[in-house]
Design a protein around this motif. Structure first.
Motif, PDB file in Angstrom:
ATOM      1  N   GLU A   1      -1.781   8.272  -5.846  1.00  0.00           N
ATOM      2  CA  GLU A   1      -2.813   7.260  -6.048  1.00  0.00           C
ATOM      3  C   GLU A   1      -3.284   7.292  -7.502  1.00  0.00           C
ATOM      4  O   GLU A   1      -2.900   8.176  -8.279  1.00  0.00           O
ATOM      5  CB  GLU A   1      -3.975   7.501  -5.091  1.00  0.00           C
ATOM      6  CG  GLU A   1      -4.649   8.874  -5.242  1.00  0.00           C
ATOM      7  CD  GLU A   1      -5.770   9.061  -4.238  1.00  0.00           C
ATOM      8  OE1 GLU A   1      -6.686   8.216  -4.229  1.00  0.00           O
ATOM      9  OE2 GLU A   1      -5.722  10.026  -3.467  1.00  0.00           O
TER      10      GLU A   1
ATOM     11  N   HIS B   1     -10.710   1.674 -12.235  1.00  0.00           N
ATOM     12  CA  HIS B   1     -10.442   2.921 -11.522  1.00  0.00           C
ATOM     13  C   HIS B   1      -9.157   3.545 -12.055  1.00  0.00           C
ATOM     14  O   HIS B   1      -8.066   3.266 -11.578  1.00  0.00           O
ATOM     15  CB  HIS B   1     -10.327   2.663 -10.012  1.00  0.00           C
ATOM     16  CG  HIS B   1     -10.282   3.927  -9.205  1.00  0.00           C
ATOM     17  ND1 HIS B   1      -9.532   4.052  -8.070  1.00  0.00           N
ATOM     18  CD2 HIS B   1     -10.907   5.121  -9.376  1.00  0.00           C
ATOM     19  CE1 HIS B   1      -9.684   5.263  -7.563  1.00  0.00           C
ATOM     20  NE2 HIS B   1     -10.517   5.932  -8.346  1.00  0.00           N
TER      21      HIS B   1
ATOM     22  N   ASP C   1      -8.240  -3.912  -2.705  1.00  0.00           N
ATOM     23  CA  ASP C   1      -7.264  -3.012  -2.100  1.00  0.00           C
ATOM     24  C   ASP C   1      -6.646  -2.126  -3.179  1.00  0.00           C
ATOM     25  O   ASP C   1      -6.582  -2.513  -4.348  1.00  0.00           O
ATOM     26  CB  ASP C   1      -6.157  -3.806  -1.415  1.00  0.00           C
ATOM     27  CG  ASP C   1      -6.609  -4.402  -0.085  1.00  0.00           C
ATOM     28  OD1 ASP C   1      -7.835  -4.583   0.101  1.00  0.00           O
ATOM     29  OD2 ASP C   1      -5.752  -4.689   0.765  1.00  0.00           O
ATOM     30  N   CYS C   2      -6.178  -0.964  -2.758  1.00  0.00           N
ATOM     31  CA  CYS C   2      -5.551  -0.026  -3.693  1.00  0.00           C
ATOM     32  C   CYS C   2      -4.046  -0.248  -3.716  1.00  0.00           C
ATOM     33  O   CYS C   2      -3.343   0.065  -2.746  1.00  0.00           O
ATOM     34  CB  CYS C   2      -5.860   1.422  -3.296  1.00  0.00           C
ATOM     35  SG  CYS C   2      -5.100   2.645  -4.400  1.00  0.00           S
TER      36      CYS C   2
ATOM     37  N   PHE D   1      -4.110   4.174   2.695  1.00  0.00           N
ATOM     38  CA  PHE D   1      -4.643   3.184   1.763  1.00  0.00           C
ATOM     39  C   PHE D   1      -4.721   1.763   2.331  1.00  0.00           C
ATOM     40  O   PHE D   1      -5.129   0.850   1.626  1.00  0.00           O
ATOM     41  CB  PHE D   1      -3.818   3.195   0.470  1.00  0.00           C
ATOM     42  CG  PHE D   1      -3.898   4.509  -0.248  1.00  0.00           C
ATOM     43  CD1 PHE D   1      -4.965   4.798  -1.072  1.00  0.00           C
ATOM     44  CD2 PHE D   1      -2.923   5.482  -0.062  1.00  0.00           C
ATOM     45  CE1 PHE D   1      -5.062   6.028  -1.716  1.00  0.00           C
ATOM     46  CE2 PHE D   1      -3.003   6.706  -0.699  1.00  0.00           C
ATOM     47  CZ  PHE D   1      -4.086   6.986  -1.530  1.00  0.00           C
TER      48      PHE D   1
ATOM     49  N   LYS E   1     -10.815   0.931   0.214  1.00  0.00           N
ATOM     50  CA  LYS E   1     -11.013   0.036  -0.923  1.00  0.00           C
ATOM     51  C   LYS E   1     -11.137   0.832  -2.212  1.00  0.00           C
ATOM     52  O   LYS E   1     -11.568   1.991  -2.208  1.00  0.00           O
ATOM     53  CB  LYS E   1     -12.290  -0.805  -0.744  1.00  0.00           C
ATOM     54  CG  LYS E   1     -12.260  -1.771   0.432  1.00  0.00           C
ATOM     55  CD  LYS E   1     -11.280  -2.915   0.190  1.00  0.00           C
ATOM     56  CE  LYS E   1     -11.278  -3.900   1.358  1.00  0.00           C
ATOM     57  NZ  LYS E   1     -10.241  -4.950   1.185  1.00  0.00           N
ATOM     58  N   GLU E   2     -10.781   0.187  -3.307  1.00  0.00           N
ATOM     59  CA  GLU E   2     -11.028   0.736  -4.629  1.00  0.00           C
ATOM     60  C   GLU E   2     -12.523   0.566  -4.969  1.00  0.00           C
ATOM     61  O   GLU E   2     -13.232  -0.195  -4.293  1.00  0.00           O
ATOM     62  CB  GLU E   2     -10.178   0.005  -5.674  1.00  0.00           C
ATOM     63  CG  GLU E   2      -8.692   0.314  -5.588  1.00  0.00           C
ATOM     64  CD  GLU E   2      -8.337   1.666  -6.164  1.00  0.00           C
ATOM     65  OE1 GLU E   2      -7.825   1.734  -7.282  1.00  0.00           O
ATOM     66  OE2 GLU E   2      -8.595   2.676  -5.478  1.00  0.00           O
TER      67      GLU E   2
ATOM     68  N   TRP F   1       0.855  -1.189   0.000  1.00  0.00           N
ATOM     69  CA  TRP F   1       0.000   0.000   0.000  1.00  0.00           C
ATOM     70  C   TRP F   1       0.888   1.235   0.000  1.00  0.00           C
ATOM     71  O   TRP F   1       1.957   1.244   0.614  1.00  0.00           O
ATOM     72  CB  TRP F   1      -0.885   0.018   1.241  1.00  0.00           C
ATOM     73  CG  TRP F   1      -1.888  -1.104   1.296  1.00  0.00           C
ATOM     74  CD1 TRP F   1      -2.953  -1.296   0.465  1.00  0.00           C
ATOM     75  CD2 TRP F   1      -1.921  -2.194   2.236  1.00  0.00           C
ATOM     76  NE1 TRP F   1      -3.657  -2.425   0.824  1.00  0.00           N
ATOM     77  CE2 TRP F   1      -3.046  -3.000   1.903  1.00  0.00           C
ATOM     78  CE3 TRP F   1      -1.129  -2.573   3.326  1.00  0.00           C
ATOM     79  CZ2 TRP F   1      -3.375  -4.158   2.627  1.00  0.00           C
ATOM     80  CZ3 TRP F   1      -1.456  -3.711   4.034  1.00  0.00           C
ATOM     81  CH2 TRP F   1      -2.565  -4.495   3.685  1.00  0.00           C
TER      82      TRP F   1
ATOM     83  N   ASP G   1      -7.614  -2.876  -9.715  1.00  0.00           N
ATOM     84  CA  ASP G   1      -8.899  -2.352 -10.177  1.00  0.00           C
ATOM     85  C   ASP G   1      -8.718  -1.616 -11.503  1.00  0.00           C
ATOM     86  O   ASP G   1      -8.504  -0.404 -11.534  1.00  0.00           O
ATOM     87  CB  ASP G   1      -9.519  -1.415  -9.139  1.00  0.00           C
ATOM     88  CG  ASP G   1     -10.937  -0.987  -9.521  1.00  0.00           C
ATOM     89  OD1 ASP G   1     -11.394  -1.348 -10.625  1.00  0.00           O
ATOM     90  OD2 ASP G   1     -11.601  -0.304  -8.718  1.00  0.00           O
TER      91      ASP G   1
ATOM     92  N   SER H   1      -3.925   1.423 -11.249  1.00  0.00           N
ATOM     93  CA  SER H   1      -4.478   0.702 -10.099  1.00  0.00           C
ATOM     94  C   SER H   1      -4.377  -0.789 -10.392  1.00  0.00           C
ATOM     95  O   SER H   1      -5.091  -1.321 -11.233  1.00  0.00           O
ATOM     96  CB  SER H   1      -5.940   1.111  -9.872  1.00  0.00           C
ATOM     97  OG  SER H   1      -6.467   0.461  -8.736  1.00  0.00           O
TER      98      SER H   1
ATOM     99  N   TRP I   1      -0.979   0.913  -5.981  1.00  0.00           N
ATOM    100  CA  TRP I   1      -0.586   1.863  -7.019  1.00  0.00           C
ATOM    101  C   TRP I   1       0.655   1.315  -7.729  1.00  0.00           C
ATOM    102  O   TRP I   1       1.642   0.950  -7.090  1.00  0.00           O
ATOM    103  CB  TRP I   1      -0.294   3.197  -6.353  1.00  0.00           C
ATOM    104  CG  TRP I   1       0.041   4.327  -7.245  1.00  0.00           C
ATOM    105  CD1 TRP I   1      -0.498   4.631  -8.454  1.00  0.00           C
ATOM    106  CD2 TRP I   1       0.997   5.359  -6.942  1.00  0.00           C
ATOM    107  NE1 TRP I   1       0.055   5.786  -8.948  1.00  0.00           N
ATOM    108  CE2 TRP I   1       0.972   6.255  -8.044  1.00  0.00           C
ATOM    109  CE3 TRP I   1       1.844   5.626  -5.881  1.00  0.00           C
ATOM    110  CZ2 TRP I   1       1.787   7.385  -8.096  1.00  0.00           C
ATOM    111  CZ3 TRP I   1       2.653   6.741  -5.930  1.00  0.00           C
ATOM    112  CH2 TRP I   1       2.621   7.612  -7.029  1.00  0.00           C
TER     113      TRP I   1
END
Length: 386
Positions: free
Chosen positions: A348, A287, A226-227, A215, A220-221, A210, A284, A281, A229
């Motif tokens: 992010e 996103h 989980d986010c 984060f 959460k995304e 993270w 995700d 991301s 990067w």
């Protein structure tokens, strides 16, 4: 066996040998051509930057004026020094020395700064000191790191980018001075980031990091994941590569760093896009997904280095590395040498958007630094195979 059969057998054997030799020669030529192509791409992208920024002391303006020895330019010079090692063009060395001289070999916020972003320039200062050990090149960065160690405070790296910005400096000083205190202190700082900060910024289950305590779960995304990067995880990859490249084989924490590197590369490999890039991301793609060059380059750097060192299984990682390198060369590099699909600065997925082939990030330098680090390791891999 009859004389006739022996003659036929000998001819068949000779034909097989000739065909094998021809195939080997063809492969050798292919590797040589690939190696040359990689170097030409690195020269092209670097020349674009050096021609655009000929004055190494010129401040950088985005939303405000910033000195040109900040972390973004420091990362570029990490890449330039890597390029210099495989392509010893005096222009590269002079450009780096000029940068150091124009900033009096100093740090943005002086010798008592604790900020890894301020310290990053020290990586290049130390490289240049090794080439020509002039005392002024090392004085401020050593004084600064000694100041941090004397404080006993180990919680400076509260965001994972800082691990790459500062950690290799401790490793380099430890080697240069044969002094374990640098190795021990960087280990304490690294472990604080990994296991303590925000409850620990490394997720052993997903084998990814993270970015900072903002984060960690329950954050959460949009898709519930989980986010992670991509560039943030890329910074950790680069830090571990650069530290492992420096540490003696018998250094007491080396095995732990190596274990973390291998695990992280597993987490990275599992999230590669079909086109070779990585999303901003990593878990995700909805996103602010889409191809992104800086994170991808740092992952290529880690994979190529790991293969070169015999740490990563080439059968597993080589196809992913090649796909990513070719994707960047074919999709991100402009004819001018400008790099597309580069996310601007931030922390992010939503920052520095939109990211596209033609979008210009707020800073161009760090992305090129990442790309040069990647390309030099790919070049070494091809060179070793020739």
């Amino acid at each position: 066996m009859s004389s006739k059969k022996r003659t036929i057998y000998s001819l068949l054997l000779l034909t097989a040998v000739i065909m094998s030799a021809c195939a080997s020669k063809k492969q050798l030529v292919s590797k040589k051509e690939d190696k040359h192509e990689v170097l030409e791409i690195l020269r092209q992208t670097n020349n674009y930057f050096m021609e655009k920024w000929p004055d190494t002391k010129k401040p950088i303006y985005t939303t405000r004026w910033r000195p040109s020895n900040i972390w973004t330019r420091g990362v570029y010079y990490e890449g330039l020094m890597a390029l210099y090692k495989i392509d010893p063009d005096k222009r590269y060395y002079d450009y780096a020395v000029d940068w150091g001289n124009n900033h009096a070999w100093g740090l943005r916020n002086g010798t008592e700064t604790r900020n890894g972003d301020d310290q990053n320039c020290g990586q290049t200062y130390l490289d240049l000191y090794e080439i020509d050990p002039q005392p002024e090149r090392i004085a401020d960065i050593k004084k600064n790191i000694d100041f941090v160690i004397a404080s006993g405070k180990v919680d400076d790296w509260t965001w994972i980018d800082a691990i790459q910005m500062a950690m290799p400096i401790y490793a380099k000083l430890g080697v240069m001075y044969d002094d374990e205190q640098y190795f021990d202190y960087m280990y304490k700082m690294y472990v604080h980031s990994r296991d303590v900060e925000g409850g620990g910024l490394y997720n052993r289950e997903d084998k990814l990091w993270w970015r900072d305590k903002d984060f960690v779960p329950p954050y959460k995304e949009p898709n519930g994941e989980d986010c992670y990067w991509s560039r943030g995880n890329g910074w950790v990859v680069a830090a571990l590569v650069r530290v492992l490249d420096l540490l003696p084989e018998n250094q007491k924490h080396r095995a732990e760093y190596l274990q973390d590197f291998e695990a992280l590369m597993e987490g990275v490999l599992a999230t590669q896009r079909e086109d070779g890039f990585w999303n901003v991301s990593m878990h995700d793609p909805t996103h602010f997904g889409g191809r992104e060059t800086s994170g991808t380059a740092l992952f290529v750097y880690g994979m190529a280095w790991g293969i070169n060192q015999g740490i990563l299984d080439a059968a597993v990682y080589r196809p992913a590395m090649e796909k990513a390198w070719k994707a960047m060369v074919n999709e991100a590099v402009h004819p001018s040498g400008f790099l597309g699909y580069l996310q601007g600065t931030g922390k992010e997925p939503k920052d520095g958007q939109p990211v596209s082939y033609a979008s210009v990030p707020d800073f161009e330098d760090y992305g090129l630094g990442c790309f040069l680090l990647a390309g030099t390791e790919v070049y070494r891999l091809l060179e070793a195979e020739m």
